[in-house]
Design a protein around this motif. Sequence first.
Motif, PDB file in Angstrom:
ATOM      1  N   TRP A 126      -0.773  -2.459   9.754  1.00 54.86           N
ATOM      2  CA  TRP A 126       0.281  -1.536   9.311  1.00 54.86           C
ATOM      3  C   TRP A 126       1.564  -2.279   8.956  1.00 54.86           C
ATOM      4  O   TRP A 126       2.179  -2.049   7.927  1.00 54.86           O
ATOM      5  CB  TRP A 126       0.542  -0.508  10.394  1.00 54.86           C
ATOM      6  CG  TRP A 126       1.448   0.598   9.962  1.00 54.86           C
ATOM      7  CD1 TRP A 126       2.762   0.764  10.246  1.00 54.86           C
ATOM      8  CD2 TRP A 126       1.085   1.717   9.138  1.00 54.86           C
ATOM      9  NE1 TRP A 126       3.240   1.904   9.671  1.00 54.86           N
ATOM     10  CE2 TRP A 126       2.237   2.512   8.983  1.00 54.86           C
ATOM     11  CE3 TRP A 126      -0.099   2.110   8.520  1.00 54.86           C
ATOM     12  CZ2 TRP A 126       2.239   3.682   8.240  1.00 54.86           C
ATOM     13  CZ3 TRP A 126      -0.096   3.277   7.782  1.00 54.86           C
ATOM     14  CH2 TRP A 126       1.056   4.057   7.652  1.00 54.86           C
ATOM     15  N   ARG A 127       1.985  -3.195   9.801  1.00 50.39           N
ATOM     16  CA  ARG A 127       3.209  -3.936   9.517  1.00 50.39           C
ATOM     17  C   ARG A 127       2.993  -4.978   8.445  1.00 50.39           C
ATOM     18  O   ARG A 127       3.851  -5.229   7.608  1.00 50.39           O
ATOM     19  CB  ARG A 127       3.727  -4.600  10.794  1.00 50.39           C
ATOM     20  CG  ARG A 127       4.139  -3.601  11.867  1.00 50.39           C
ATOM     21  CD  ARG A 127       4.683  -4.307  13.078  1.00 50.39           C
ATOM     22  NE  ARG A 127       5.069  -3.316  14.079  1.00 50.39           N
ATOM     23  CZ  ARG A 127       6.215  -3.330  14.728  1.00 50.39           C
ATOM     24  NH1 ARG A 127       7.088  -4.276  14.487  1.00 50.39           N
ATOM     25  NH2 ARG A 127       6.487  -2.403  15.622  1.00 50.39           N
ATOM     26  N   SER A 128       1.820  -5.603   8.458  1.00 51.04           N
ATOM     27  CA  SER A 128       1.564  -6.692   7.506  1.00 51.04           C
ATOM     28  C   SER A 128       1.490  -6.190   6.079  1.00 51.04           C
ATOM     29  O   SER A 128       1.768  -6.939   5.144  1.00 51.04           O
ATOM     30  CB  SER A 128       0.254  -7.406   7.854  1.00 51.04           C
ATOM     31  OG  SER A 128       0.333  -7.978   9.138  1.00 51.04           O
ATOM     32  N   MET A 129       1.100  -4.923   5.878  1.00 55.23           N
ATOM     33  CA  MET A 129       0.951  -4.414   4.519  1.00 55.23           C
ATOM     34  C   MET A 129       2.287  -4.303   3.797  1.00 55.23           C
ATOM     35  O   MET A 129       2.326  -4.184   2.583  1.00 55.23           O
ATOM     36  CB  MET A 129       0.252  -3.053   4.531  1.00 55.23           C
ATOM     37  CG  MET A 129      -1.242  -3.157   4.689  1.00 55.23           C
ATOM     38  SD  MET A 129      -2.099  -1.611   4.405  1.00 55.23           S
ATOM     39  CE  MET A 129      -1.658  -0.706   5.871  1.00 55.23           C
ATOM     40  N   GLY A 130       3.383  -4.386   4.515  1.00 55.14           N
ATOM     41  CA  GLY A 130       4.691  -4.360   3.870  1.00 55.14           C
ATOM     42  C   GLY A 130       5.298  -5.718   3.702  1.00 55.14           C
ATOM     43  O   GLY A 130       6.397  -5.852   3.183  1.00 55.14           O
ATOM     44  N   GLY A 140       0.744  -9.509   3.029  1.00 51.75           N
ATOM     45  CA  GLY A 140       0.027  -8.394   3.623  1.00 51.75           C
ATOM     46  C   GLY A 140      -1.361  -8.210   3.055  1.00 51.75           C
ATOM     47  O   GLY A 140      -2.281  -7.800   3.759  1.00 51.75           O
ATOM     48  N   THR A 141      -1.545  -8.498   1.757  1.00 49.39           N
ATOM     49  CA  THR A 141      -2.856  -8.333   1.154  1.00 49.39           C
ATOM     50  C   THR A 141      -3.891  -9.252   1.780  1.00 49.39           C
ATOM     51  O   THR A 141      -5.043  -8.872   1.972  1.00 49.39           O
ATOM     52  CB  THR A 141      -2.773  -8.616  -0.348  1.00 49.39           C
ATOM     53  OG1 THR A 141      -2.223  -9.921  -0.552  1.00 49.39           O
ATOM     54  CG2 THR A 141      -1.895  -7.605  -1.047  1.00 49.39           C
ATOM     55  N   VAL A 142      -3.484 -10.467   2.109  1.00 50.43           N
ATOM     56  CA  VAL A 142      -4.410 -11.407   2.743  1.00 50.43           C
ATOM     57  C   VAL A 142      -4.812 -10.903   4.121  1.00 50.43           C
ATOM     58  O   VAL A 142      -5.986 -10.968   4.517  1.00 50.43           O
ATOM     59  CB  VAL A 142      -3.773 -12.806   2.829  1.00 50.43           C
ATOM     60  CG1 VAL A 142      -4.689 -13.760   3.571  1.00 50.43           C
ATOM     61  CG2 VAL A 142      -3.461 -13.331   1.443  1.00 50.43           C
ATOM     62  N   VAL A 143      -3.859 -10.377   4.866  1.00 52.62           N
ATOM     63  CA  VAL A 143      -4.148  -9.868   6.205  1.00 52.62           C
ATOM     64  C   VAL A 143      -5.117  -8.695   6.128  1.00 52.62           C
ATOM     65  O   VAL A 143      -6.065  -8.598   6.920  1.00 52.62           O
ATOM     66  CB  VAL A 143      -2.841  -9.458   6.916  1.00 52.62           C
ATOM     67  CG1 VAL A 143      -3.137  -8.830   8.268  1.00 52.62           C
ATOM     68  CG2 VAL A 143      -1.933 -10.666   7.080  1.00 52.62           C
ATOM     69  N   VAL A 144      -4.894  -7.785   5.172  1.00 49.74           N
ATOM     70  CA  VAL A 144      -5.787  -6.630   5.018  1.00 49.74           C
ATOM     71  C   VAL A 144      -7.209  -7.091   4.716  1.00 49.74           C
ATOM     72  O   VAL A 144      -8.186  -6.597   5.289  1.00 49.74           O
ATOM     73  CB  VAL A 144      -5.261  -5.696   3.911  1.00 49.74           C
ATOM     74  CG1 VAL A 144      -6.272  -4.601   3.611  1.00 49.74           C
ATOM     75  CG2 VAL A 144      -3.942  -5.087   4.327  1.00 49.74           C
ATOM     76  N   VAL A 226       6.998  -1.080  -1.647  1.00 50.72           N
ATOM     77  CA  VAL A 226       5.759  -1.848  -1.629  1.00 50.72           C
ATOM     78  C   VAL A 226       4.821  -1.386  -0.518  1.00 50.72           C
ATOM     79  O   VAL A 226       3.643  -1.110  -0.749  1.00 50.72           O
ATOM     80  CB  VAL A 226       6.076  -3.350  -1.500  1.00 50.72           C
ATOM     81  CG1 VAL A 226       4.791  -4.149  -1.317  1.00 50.72           C
ATOM     82  CG2 VAL A 226       6.835  -3.839  -2.725  1.00 50.72           C
ATOM     83  N   ALA A 227       5.332  -1.321   0.705  1.00 48.66           N
ATOM     84  CA  ALA A 227       4.469  -0.976   1.836  1.00 48.66           C
ATOM     85  C   ALA A 227       3.887   0.425   1.683  1.00 48.66           C
ATOM     86  O   ALA A 227       2.691   0.645   1.908  1.00 48.66           O
ATOM     87  CB  ALA A 227       5.254  -1.085   3.135  1.00 48.66           C
ATOM     88  N   LYS A 228       4.722   1.381   1.271  1.00 53.03           N
ATOM     89  CA  LYS A 228       4.260   2.766   1.144  1.00 53.03           C
ATOM     90  C   LYS A 228       3.196   2.897   0.077  1.00 53.03           C
ATOM     91  O   LYS A 228       2.158   3.542   0.278  1.00 53.03           O
ATOM     92  CB  LYS A 228       5.449   3.669   0.816  1.00 53.03           C
ATOM     93  CG  LYS A 228       5.078   5.138   0.689  1.00 53.03           C
ATOM     94  CD  LYS A 228       6.297   5.977   0.377  1.00 53.03           C
ATOM     95  CE  LYS A 228       5.916   7.449   0.228  1.00 53.03           C
ATOM     96  NZ  LYS A 228       7.126   8.286  -0.090  1.00 53.03           N
ATOM     97  N   ARG A 229       3.412   2.262  -1.084  1.00 49.96           N
ATOM     98  CA  ARG A 229       2.430   2.366  -2.158  1.00 49.96           C
ATOM     99  C   ARG A 229       1.106   1.721  -1.772  1.00 49.96           C
ATOM    100  O   ARG A 229       0.035   2.232  -2.074  1.00 49.96           O
ATOM    101  CB  ARG A 229       2.980   1.707  -3.427  1.00 49.96           C
ATOM    102  CG  ARG A 229       4.079   2.504  -4.092  1.00 49.96           C
ATOM    103  CD  ARG A 229       3.532   3.814  -4.660  1.00 49.96           C
ATOM    104  NE  ARG A 229       4.640   4.680  -5.048  1.00 49.96           N
ATOM    105  CZ  ARG A 229       5.129   5.652  -4.303  1.00 49.96           C
ATOM    106  NH1 ARG A 229       4.599   5.893  -3.105  1.00 49.96           N
ATOM    107  NH2 ARG A 229       6.129   6.401  -4.714  1.00 49.96           N
ATOM    108  N   ARG A 230       1.166   0.576  -1.116  1.00 44.75           N
ATOM    109  CA  ARG A 230      -0.073  -0.096  -0.733  1.00 44.75           C
ATOM    110  C   ARG A 230      -0.833   0.736   0.300  1.00 44.75           C
ATOM    111  O   ARG A 230      -2.060   0.872   0.225  1.00 44.75           O
ATOM    112  CB  ARG A 230       0.228  -1.488  -0.182  1.00 44.75           C
ATOM    113  CG  ARG A 230      -1.025  -2.255   0.237  1.00 44.75           C
ATOM    114  CD  ARG A 230      -0.723  -3.688   0.622  1.00 44.75           C
ATOM    115  NE  ARG A 230      -0.343  -4.483  -0.540  1.00 44.75           N
ATOM    116  CZ  ARG A 230       0.817  -5.127  -0.651  1.00 44.75           C
ATOM    117  NH1 ARG A 230       1.703  -5.059   0.324  1.00 44.75           N
ATOM    118  NH2 ARG A 230       1.082  -5.823  -1.725  1.00 44.75           N
TER     119      ARG A 230
END
Length: 324
Positions: A126-130, A140-144, A226-230
């Motif tokens: 959740w935090r990494s996506m932002g 964040g994309t790599v973490v996901v 960014v975080a919200k859209r992802r």
Amino acid sequence: MRLKPPPLALAGLLAALLVPAAILIGLLSGSSGWGWPKGDILWLIRVPRVLAAFGTGAALALSGALIQLVTRNPLGDPHVLGVTSGASVGALLALLLLPAGFWLGPEVGAMFGALASMTLVFSLTWRSMGRGLSPSAQPGTVVVLLVGVMIGAACGACVSFMLAMANDAQLRNIVFWLLGDLNGASMWWPVWGALAITFAISWPQARQLDWLARGDAWAWTLGVPVAKRRRLAILAACIATGVAVATAGSIGFVGLVGPHVVRLTGLRNARMLLPFSALFGGVFLVLADTFARVVIAPAQLPVGVVSAGFGVPLFLMLLLRRRA
């Protein structure tokens, strides 16, 4: 000088030709032979199966396009987030624990499994996506992607354990479900509902998804949250994937190949990529299911085997062509 047709006109022409042709071929074909079916065979078997196949393929391809946009990874696929694997675990638990013939048991189990894996991915990332705006931060994309791969591996281990514990009567149903099977898929409307919800979430924000695909810093300078859209895009992809797996089992390569084929027509912006990816995914799975029904008739192959058989060489061809 050769004049190329506009990409939108070319894609529209292909869709106008392929969609009706695929549906007609799906209605005319069956394990008993070719021909227009009569009465109950048409309305109770073939029409629901074609609708389920088209909706499932469209949902998987749309999910793949969304994941590729928000992760900026051309290998993005619903399997990457572990949603398909989680749905498979839920469906197999229902097959093993519920009485035989329990109404909608595997479908409900798949939905809960997809929801559980989606919740786990969200809670861990959740935090990494932002993040990803700072050069020192792990994107964040790599973490996901990493968390999704690990959840998928854990779910794969659970599936292997359940296969080892199943008896002979349960094993055949489990194996066919894992390979992807549309035989008896009469519940076509949930996947179409999930497809509509996914479009309602993602398509109005298509321009911002394009900016997000160029990088977090680029999107941030243009005012994109960014975080919200992802998060919303990944949530939409999880909804479509979960219901698709609940409808037809675990089917691969549709979400991976569909968006790449659409990009070959020149449609790369999200506003056009998303709907045309869904159309191609639906056509692809309807034709794959038709082939699965007739190639060894009167027996039927699992559609997941056919989609992999056509999807792997097609994706390799696209990949090698892109590298060249």
